[in-house]
Design an enzyme around this catalytic site. Structure first.
Site, mmCIF file in Angstrom:
data_model
loop_
_atom_site.group_PDB
_atom_site.id
_atom_site.type_symbol
_atom_site.label_atom_id
_atom_site.label_comp_id
_atom_site.label_asym_id
_atom_site.label_seq_id
_atom_site.Cartn_x
_atom_site.Cartn_y
_atom_site.Cartn_z
ATOM 1 N N HIS A 233 -4.264 3.125 -3.367
ATOM 2 C CA HIS A 233 -4.113 2.637 -1.931
ATOM 3 C C HIS A 233 -3.395 1.276 -2.009
ATOM 4 O O HIS A 233 -2.744 1.183 -0.906
ATOM 5 C CB HIS A 233 -5.873 2.243 -1.817
ATOM 6 C CG HIS A 233 -5.857 1.808 -0.393
ATOM 7 N ND1 HIS A 233 -6.190 2.325 0.662
ATOM 8 C CD2 HIS A 233 -6.050 0.431 -0.067
ATOM 9 C CE1 HIS A 233 -6.240 1.410 1.827
ATOM 10 N NE2 HIS A 233 -6.284 0.255 1.326
ATOM 11 N N ASP B 212 -9.657 6.762 7.668
ATOM 12 C CA ASP B 212 -10.933 6.351 7.509
ATOM 13 C C ASP B 212 -11.472 4.991 7.947
ATOM 14 O O ASP B 212 -12.502 5.011 8.587
ATOM 15 C CB ASP B 212 -11.483 6.881 6.115
ATOM 16 C CG ASP B 212 -11.274 8.032 5.478
ATOM 17 O OD1 ASP B 212 -11.810 9.148 6.431
ATOM 18 O OD2 ASP B 212 -10.614 8.348 4.668
ATOM 19 N N GLU C 267 -17.661 -5.117 24.634
ATOM 20 C CA GLU C 267 -17.033 -6.243 24.591
ATOM 21 C C GLU C 267 -15.639 -6.125 23.662
ATOM 22 O O GLU C 267 -14.612 -6.378 24.362
ATOM 23 C CB GLU C 267 -17.570 -7.463 24.388
ATOM 24 C CG GLU C 267 -18.632 -7.861 25.317
ATOM 25 C CD GLU C 267 -19.988 -7.340 24.915
ATOM 26 O OE1 GLU C 267 -21.023 -7.523 25.585
ATOM 27 O OE2 GLU C 267 -19.930 -6.478 24.111
ATOM 28 N N PHE D 134 -20.678 -13.913 24.379
ATOM 29 C CA PHE D 134 -20.229 -12.577 23.830
ATOM 30 C C PHE D 134 -18.831 -12.581 23.371
ATOM 31 O O PHE D 134 -18.286 -11.540 23.096
ATOM 32 C CB PHE D 134 -20.683 -11.240 24.746
ATOM 33 C CG PHE D 134 -21.957 -11.120 25.318
ATOM 34 C CD1 PHE D 134 -23.001 -11.451 24.242
ATOM 35 C CD2 PHE D 134 -22.453 -10.961 26.204
ATOM 36 C CE1 PHE D 134 -24.184 -11.469 24.325
ATOM 37 C CE2 PHE D 134 -23.873 -10.848 26.568
ATOM 38 C CZ PHE D 134 -24.699 -10.841 25.703
ATOM 39 N N LEU E 235 -8.242 -2.971 11.243
ATOM 40 C CA LEU E 235 -8.661 -1.518 11.440
ATOM 41 C C LEU E 235 -9.440 -1.253 12.565
ATOM 42 O O LEU E 235 -10.374 -2.037 12.804
ATOM 43 C CB LEU E 235 -9.206 -0.662 9.962
ATOM 44 C CG LEU E 235 -8.414 -1.028 8.827
ATOM 45 C CD1 LEU E 235 -9.246 -0.356 7.587
ATOM 46 C CD2 LEU E 235 -7.092 -0.153 9.161
ATOM 47 N N HIS F 102 0.871 -1.229 -0.084
ATOM 48 C CA HIS F 102 0.065 0.061 -0.045
ATOM 49 C C HIS F 102 1.087 1.277 0.082
ATOM 50 O O HIS F 102 1.220 1.809 1.255
ATOM 51 C CB HIS F 102 -0.897 0.042 1.311
ATOM 52 C CG HIS F 102 -1.793 -1.083 1.393
ATOM 53 N ND1 HIS F 102 -1.398 -2.564 1.742
ATOM 54 C CD2 HIS F 102 -3.175 -1.433 1.374
ATOM 55 C CE1 HIS F 102 -2.267 -3.295 1.516
ATOM 56 N NE2 HIS F 102 -3.486 -2.463 1.385
ATOM 57 N N HIS G 28 -28.114 -16.352 24.722
ATOM 58 C CA HIS G 28 -26.991 -16.290 25.767
ATOM 59 C C HIS G 28 -26.399 -17.590 26.109
ATOM 60 O O HIS G 28 -25.478 -17.476 26.998
ATOM 61 C CB HIS G 28 -27.633 -15.556 27.028
ATOM 62 C CG HIS G 28 -27.977 -14.005 26.821
ATOM 63 N ND1 HIS G 28 -28.606 -13.633 25.759
ATOM 64 C CD2 HIS G 28 -27.518 -13.257 27.748
ATOM 65 C CE1 HIS G 28 -28.773 -12.298 25.843
ATOM 66 N NE2 HIS G 28 -28.140 -11.899 26.970
#
Length: 679
Positions: A261, A155, A422, A448, A116, A26, A484
């Site tokens: 990019h 971004d 989380e 979770f 990211l 990149h 759950h």
């Protein structure tokens, strides 16, 4: 005076040349962020290329890690042990210049970035660790913890939801020494971001209680220098500097386009860039005067020497604090840690309490947090359910100026209310662990862990000691229902390389699981804990628990003199079920061994001799776990009592009965497996 134009162009040249030689990478972002790097690295960043691990250095995080050649160029130019040959080997096998920056591979890289949003989230963890260590160790006239965390982001980082979780917390925590520079070039892989990214970033961060500077010209070194100085003057808020830049700056045909990019510019375009900048030097050739302008070795040595003198004065005035600071930054455990563990296990073995393993975890934590001031806890809005807070870990609270408060007993906050975040919690804990000085742990429900998973993977990849406390580990959760109830999560976490997963059966196993998690300096740990109470599993010896699996009960323990005909292999709350089934089978004159396997990942690292001792090759194995069955076939099981569908909403006892987790069904399964074997 330094030639900032040449300094920036050196970064552009190295980036486009390395990407072209690798035919991969990149180039656009490094070319666009070159002046941002010049302003920060040559005028503000306090670091020493000769000692990348100096405790009070500023931390720099390249959150948009695809721009890795920016960081590699900076490290090379400023004097780190990253020779030009490594830049020429960009993205090649065994080079120190991987496609995305990797901590412990390249000197000067603080964290592994690429997914990211996680880099800036790590940076929040760095800044929080700095703030908490400063509150704990600094004394009047002795500021031994006093550094900034800088992060470059783009971004993509802002679009990823984890950046919202982390940046909101950074504002709440008033992290005045966190400064982010936003590469606002308006381009992502798919092109101009305007159709799908229309956020008002300035207002968004102002709402987080950040100080927002700009937009400014991201190619104006003087403006960038002034903006960073302005941000450093803000003590009670993190700062965002919005830098308007051109991706692929200097490329006549690729600048401001997605073509800059994620692909090489091509030889013809690179030749045009050299003319346009201008940069009349051959690929990978840097003039001596540019090296001289970038060289940070002398300034870095002076900065570290100044700190060392201050630390020696601090050590003379506060020797115990200095020794503790050094120990903690080295990642070493206290000398009395072993005795703490022995006392925990003896206490568990003596009391033989019937408690949920989440409560067993809290019992262990009470002893550990009392002994280890570096344990920094937290929960994603489930503190009362995860039981991660102890008497030694009051909640983290700040005053109006952002100073860390002490409670009535004089204790600093050591338990973090992360809120319902989380993923953010997991990635912030990675940053805390990377910074040093703390061992972070945080809790949520096991189901979770899916939210946290990529940050857990990053901790495993980076080999960092982070402890995840996952409670409500099965259908034993009960009435909350299948949304759950964890079914596949234990097996899924066990698939992550370098992650230790423990599902303990009682207080003793939980205590040892915690101890082993803290002893593992180079891997994270997940503790899978129950909501429902479980009886203590009587055991003759606890020594082998730390090996991940051990023989808990032999046929003789239930009145049979014959040798075992099969092995019942169980984890967590199902160990008690296996012991009950063993007794039923004894009544049928069927002798079985019960093996408790609190950690498959640890057991799999044991030598073959021990593994065979626990699981003899000639004996059929029947596994019992309230989770998916597929995982257990790797142990050559003849049968598995598990659950391969989602759960139901009902009291836990009813669910275990409904899904076949009964002593009778386990005993019948063993008997059927033996009958099949005879045929």
């Amino acid at each position: 005076m330094a030639n900032t134009t040449a300094m920036a162009n050196a970064i552009r040249a190295l980036a486009m040349d390395a990407v072209q030689q690798a035919n991969s990478g990149h180039p656009g972002a490094p070319m666009g962020m070159a002046e941002m790097a010049v302003a920060l690295w040559s005028r503000h960043l306090r670091h020493n290329p000769a000692d990348p691990r100096w405790a009070d250095r500023d931390r720099f995080v390249l959150s948009n890690g695809h721009a890795s050649m920016l960081l590699y160029a900076l490290l090379h130019l400023s004097g780190y042990d990253l020779p030009m040959q490594e830049l020429k080997n960009f993205r090649q096998l065994h080079s120190k210049t991987a496609g995305h920056p990797e901590v412990d591979v390249t000197p000067g890289v603080e964290t592994t970035t690429g997914p990211l949003g996680q880099g800036v989230t790590n940076a929040v963890g760095f800044a929080l660790a700095e703030k908490l260590l400063a509150a704990e160790f600094n004394r009047p006239g002795h500021a031994i913890v006093d550094h900034h965390t800088y992060v470059f982001l783009g971004d993509g980082c802002l679009m990823e939801g984890v950046s919202h979780e982390a940046c909101a917390l950074a504002g709440a925590w008033k992290l005045g020494k966190l400064i982010a520079l936003y590469d606002d070039n308006g381009i992502s892989i798919d092109g101009q971001v305007a159709p799908w990214f229309v956020d008002d970033t300035a207002q968004r961060f102002a709402a987080y209680q950040w100080d927002v500077i700009g937009p400014i010209d991201g190619h104006d070194v003087q403006a960038l220098d002034a903006a960073i100085a302005q941000a450093k003057a803000v003590q009670d808020k993190p700062s965002l500097i919005i830098c308007k830049t051109h991706i692929g700056k200097g490329s006549p045909n690729r600048q401001d386009s997605a073509k800059a990019h994620g692909e090489p510019l091509g030889h013809e375009e690179i030749a045009l860039v050299r003319q346009n900048l201008p940069w009349p030097h051959a690929p990978f050739e840097i003039p001596d005067e540019v090296y001289a302008d970038w060289d940070a070795k002398a300034a870095g040595a002076r900065a570290q020497q100044d700190w060392q003198q201050r630390f020696e004065a601090y050590a003379a005035a506060h020797p115990e604090l200095a020794a503790q600071f050094t120990r903690r930054m080295d990642g070493a455990l206290p000398k009395d840690f072993h005795q703490t563990v022995v006392d925990m296990v003896v206490d568990a073995h003596t009391k033989q309490e019937k408690v949920a393993t989440r409560k067993a975890s809290q019992i262990a934590l009470e002893a550990l947090t009392r002994s280890l001031p570096e344990l920094l806890g937290g929960s994603a809005d489930l503190t009362g359910s995860n039981l991660t807070q102890t008497a030694s870990t009051p909640a983290l609270r700040l005053d109006a100026q952002g100073a860390v408060q002490r409670n009535e007993a004089g204790q600093l906050g050591r338990h973090i209310n992360y809120g319902v975040r989380e993923f953010g919690m997991a990635a912030i804990m990675n940053g805390i662990a990377l910074h040093g000085g703390f061992i972070p742990y945080g809790g949520t429900f096991l189901t979770f862990s899916d939210y946290s998973r990529n940050a857990i993977r990053m901790a495993a990849l980076m080999k960092r000691r982070v402890v995840h406390v996952f409670t409500h580990d099965s259908i034993g959760l009960g009435e909350d229902g299948p949304t759950h109830q964890s079914i596949e999560h234990a097996a899924s976490l066990r698939l992550i390389p370098n992650l230790d997963v423990w599902r303990p059966a009682d207080t003793a196993e939980t205590a040892i699981a915690w101890a082993e998690a803290l002893l593992q300096h180079d891997r994270p740990t997940a503790l899978l804990l129950s909501r429902q109470a479980v009886p203590y599993a009587p055991k003759k010896d606890v020594a082998d628990i730390k090996r991940g699996a051990y023989v808990l009960s032999e046929p003789a323990d239930v009145g049979l003199k014959k040798a075992a005909q099969a092995v019942l292999l169980a984890t967590g709350t199902e160990v008690a079920l296996a012991l009950q089934a063993q007794q039923l089978l004894a009544q049928r004159k069927i002798a079985v061994r019960v093996v408790s396997m609190p950690s498959t990942t640890v057991f799999d690292r044991q030598d073959v001799k021990y593994q065979t001792k626990v699981l003899p090759e000639k004996l059929p194995r029947i596994a019992v776990e309230a989770g998916v069955t597929q995982f257990w076939w790797k142990y050559g099981c003849a049968a598995v009592v598990g659950i391969d569908c989602y759960g139901e909403s009902a009291p836990a006892a009813d669910l275990f009965q409904h899904f076949g987790f009964t002593a009778e069904n386990v005993a019948d399964t063993v008997q059927a497996a033996l009958q099949r074997r005879k045929r």
